[in-house]
Motif scaffolding. Structure first.
Motif, PDB file in Angstrom:
ATOM      1  N   LEU A   1       0.830  -1.217   0.000  1.00 10.36           N
ATOM      2  CA  LEU A   1       0.000   0.000   0.000  1.00 10.36           C
ATOM      3  C   LEU A   1       0.857   1.257   0.000  1.00 10.36           C
ATOM      4  CD1 LEU A   1      -2.776  -1.126   2.504  1.00 10.36           C
ATOM      5  CD2 LEU A   1      -2.952  -0.924   0.003  1.00 10.36           C
ATOM      6  N   SER A   2       1.941   1.237   0.760  1.00  7.55           N
ATOM      7  CA  SER A   2       2.843   2.380   0.817  1.00  7.55           C
ATOM      8  C   SER A   2       3.493   2.641  -0.541  1.00  7.55           C
ATOM      9  CB  SER A   2       3.915   2.119   1.885  1.00  7.55           C
ATOM     10  OG  SER A   2       4.893   3.114   1.860  1.00  7.55           O
ATOM     11  N   ALA A   3       3.986   1.589  -1.173  1.00 11.06           N
ATOM     12  CA  ALA A   3       4.624   1.749  -2.487  1.00 11.06           C
ATOM     13  C   ALA A   3       3.607   2.183  -3.542  1.00 11.06           C
ATOM     14  CB  ALA A   3       5.301   0.438  -2.893  1.00 11.06           C
ATOM     15  N   TRP A   4       2.409   1.621  -3.474  1.00 14.04           N
ATOM     16  CA  TRP A   4       1.363   2.013  -4.415  1.00 14.04           C
ATOM     17  C   TRP A   4       1.028   3.499  -4.249  1.00 14.04           C
ATOM     18  CZ3 TRP A   4      -3.435   4.020  -3.264  1.00 14.04           C
ATOM     19  CH2 TRP A   4      -4.253   4.268  -4.366  1.00 14.04           C
ATOM     20  N   TYR A   5       0.871   3.948  -3.009  1.00 15.02           N
ATOM     21  CA  TYR A   5       0.549   5.347  -2.761  1.00 15.02           C
ATOM     22  C   TYR A   5       1.688   6.245  -3.247  1.00 15.02           C
ATOM     23  CZ  TYR A   5      -1.034   9.605  -0.546  1.00 15.02           C
ATOM     24  OH  TYR A   5      -1.466  10.892  -0.342  1.00 15.02           O
ATOM     25  N   GLN A   6       2.916   5.827  -2.969  1.00 18.48           N
ATOM     26  CA  GLN A   6       4.054   6.618  -3.421  1.00 18.48           C
ATOM     27  C   GLN A   6       4.039   6.764  -4.938  1.00 18.48           C
ATOM     28  OE1 GLN A   6       7.901   4.965  -2.551  1.00 18.48           O
ATOM     29  NE2 GLN A   6       8.988   6.609  -3.588  1.00 18.48           N
ATOM     30  N   TYR A   7       3.794   5.675  -5.634  1.00 21.78           N
ATOM     31  CA  TYR A   7       3.813   5.692  -7.096  1.00 21.78           C
ATOM     32  C   TYR A   7       2.637   6.459  -7.693  1.00 21.78           C
ATOM     33  CZ  TYR A   7       3.524   4.085 -11.902  1.00 21.78           C
ATOM     34  OH  TYR A   7       3.422   4.042 -13.271  1.00 21.78           O
ATOM     35  N   SER A   8       1.450   6.206  -7.181  1.00 22.63           N
ATOM     36  CA  SER A   8       0.254   6.735  -7.838  1.00 22.63           C
ATOM     37  C   SER A   8      -0.189   8.102  -7.338  1.00 22.63           C
ATOM     38  CB  SER A   8      -0.908   5.751  -7.704  1.00 22.63           C
ATOM     39  OG  SER A   8      -1.239   5.578  -6.352  1.00 22.63           O
ATOM     40  N   VAL A   9       0.170   8.474  -6.131  1.00 23.64           N
ATOM     41  CA  VAL A   9      -0.295   9.747  -5.572  1.00 23.64           C
ATOM     42  C   VAL A   9       0.869  10.662  -5.208  1.00 23.64           C
ATOM     43  CG1 VAL A   9      -1.639  10.832  -3.732  1.00 23.64           C
ATOM     44  CG2 VAL A   9      -2.401   8.645  -4.679  1.00 23.64           C
ATOM     45  N   ALA A  10       1.715  10.219  -4.297  1.00 26.81           N
ATOM     46  CA  ALA A  10       2.747  11.104  -3.748  1.00 26.81           C
ATOM     47  C   ALA A  10       3.769  11.558  -4.785  1.00 26.81           C
ATOM     48  CB  ALA A  10       3.457  10.413  -2.581  1.00 26.81           C
ATOM     49  N   SER A  11       4.114  10.690  -5.731  1.00 26.11           N
ATOM     50  CA  SER A  11       5.152  11.052  -6.698  1.00 26.11           C
ATOM     51  C   SER A  11       4.695  12.096  -7.716  1.00 26.11           C
ATOM     52  CB  SER A  11       5.649   9.805  -7.429  1.00 26.11           C
ATOM     53  OG  SER A  11       4.639   9.262  -8.237  1.00 26.11           O
ATOM     54  N   VAL A  12       3.415  12.375  -7.765  1.00 25.40           N
ATOM     55  CA  VAL A  12       2.928  13.414  -8.669  1.00 25.40           C
ATOM     56  C   VAL A  12       2.532  14.690  -7.913  1.00 25.40           C
ATOM     57  CG1 VAL A  12       2.225  11.824 -10.478  1.00 25.40           C
ATOM     58  CG2 VAL A  12       0.593  12.449  -8.713  1.00 25.40           C
ATOM     59  N   MET A  13       2.753  14.692  -6.602  1.00 19.52           N
ATOM     60  CA  MET A  13       2.487  15.878  -5.795  1.00 19.52           C
ATOM     61  C   MET A  13       3.747  16.745  -5.771  1.00 19.52           C
ATOM     62  SD  MET A  13       0.604  13.941  -2.585  1.00 19.52           S
ATOM     63  CE  MET A  13       0.476  15.378  -1.567  1.00 19.52           C
ATOM     64  N   PHE A  14       3.582  18.045  -5.709  1.00 17.23           N
ATOM     65  CA  PHE A  14       4.739  18.921  -5.627  1.00 17.23           C
ATOM     66  C   PHE A  14       5.480  18.727  -4.309  1.00 17.23           C
ATOM     67  CE2 PHE A  14       2.360  21.308  -8.875  1.00 17.23           C
ATOM     68  CZ  PHE A  14       3.325  21.288  -9.856  1.00 17.23           C
ATOM     69  N   SER A  15       4.744  18.369  -3.263  1.00 18.61           N
ATOM     70  CA  SER A  15       5.365  18.137  -1.967  1.00 18.61           C
ATOM     71  C   SER A  15       4.614  17.023  -1.247  1.00 18.61           C
ATOM     72  CB  SER A  15       5.315  19.410  -1.120  1.00 18.61           C
ATOM     73  OG  SER A  15       5.779  19.137   0.179  1.00 18.61           O
ATOM     74  N   CYS A  16       5.388  16.112  -0.659  1.00 16.84           N
ATOM     75  CA  CYS A  16       4.743  15.080   0.152  1.00 16.84           C
ATOM     76  C   CYS A  16       4.835  15.463   1.629  1.00 16.84           C
ATOM     77  CB  CYS A  16       5.329  13.696  -0.120  1.00 16.84           C
ATOM     78  SG  CYS A  16       7.121  13.601  -0.076  1.00 16.84           S
ATOM     79  N   ASP A  17       5.139  16.739   1.870  1.00 20.93           N
ATOM     80  CA  ASP A  17       5.167  17.264   3.224  1.00 20.93           C
ATOM     81  C   ASP A  17       3.773  17.138   3.837  1.00 20.93           C
ATOM     82  OD1 ASP A  17       6.233  18.566   5.463  1.00 20.93           O
ATOM     83  OD2 ASP A  17       5.475  20.489   4.751  1.00 20.93           O
TER      84      ASP A  17
END
Length: 160
Positions: free
Chosen positions: A77-93
């Motif tokens: 779930l963490s890797a999926w979220y990183q790939y599909s959501v967080a990696s396209v955000m300007f900041s994962c802050d």
């Protein structure tokens, strides 16, 4: 055979963390919050699998494999979220990973060489053989889940 599978999972997790550190320090790929969260999950999986060495009971091995499988699902779930959501955000802050690693555990400050957050998720996007690291991580966690299920559902689950 059961303990060999758990030990192989532990070794695989430690090698993956070693590779992540190699990429960070020698290939100049700073990790994001989701990257270091996955490192933590891998370390916990390795610890759980190695802890199973101290127990002879087949029931104990099944419990450890169940915990390993659950942690593997968290990793997926963490890797999926990183790939599909967080990696396209300007900041994962201020995402879950950032809050958990920095505010809840404090590991980013306590062990910065391993858990330091040095990039945003968008900046941390990198590929290996044309596949993003987050997908490689997702695949690794999926293999861990499958291997832990193999241990969990073994018919003759003796402590070997």
């Amino acid at each position: 055979m059961t303990q060999k599978i758990l030990n192989t999972i532990a070794l695989t997790c430690l090698v993956a963390i070693g590779f992540a550190l190699f990429c960070q320090y020698f290939l100049d790929m700073p990790p994001c919050a989701w990257c270091v969260l996955q490192r933590l999950i891998l370390l916990i999986i390795a610890a759980v699998c190695l802890l199973a060495n101290f127990f002879r009971s087949g029931i104990a091995k099944k419990i450890f494999s169940l915990i390993t499988g659950g942690l593997g699902v968290c990793g997926v779930l963490s890797a999926w979220y990183q790939y599909s959501v967080a990696s396209v955000m300007f900041s994962c802050d201020m995402t879950f990973a950032d809050r958990f690693m920095a505010k809840t555990t404090g590991l980013d400050a306590a062990v910065p060489w391993l858990f330091g957050i040095y990039a945003t998720c968008m900046d941390a996007r990198a590929e290996l053989f044309g596949v993003e690291y987050a997908i490689w991580s997702l695949l690794l966690f999926a293999v861990i889940v499958i291997a832990s299920l193999a241990v969990l559902f073994r018919k003759n689950n003796t402590a070997q």
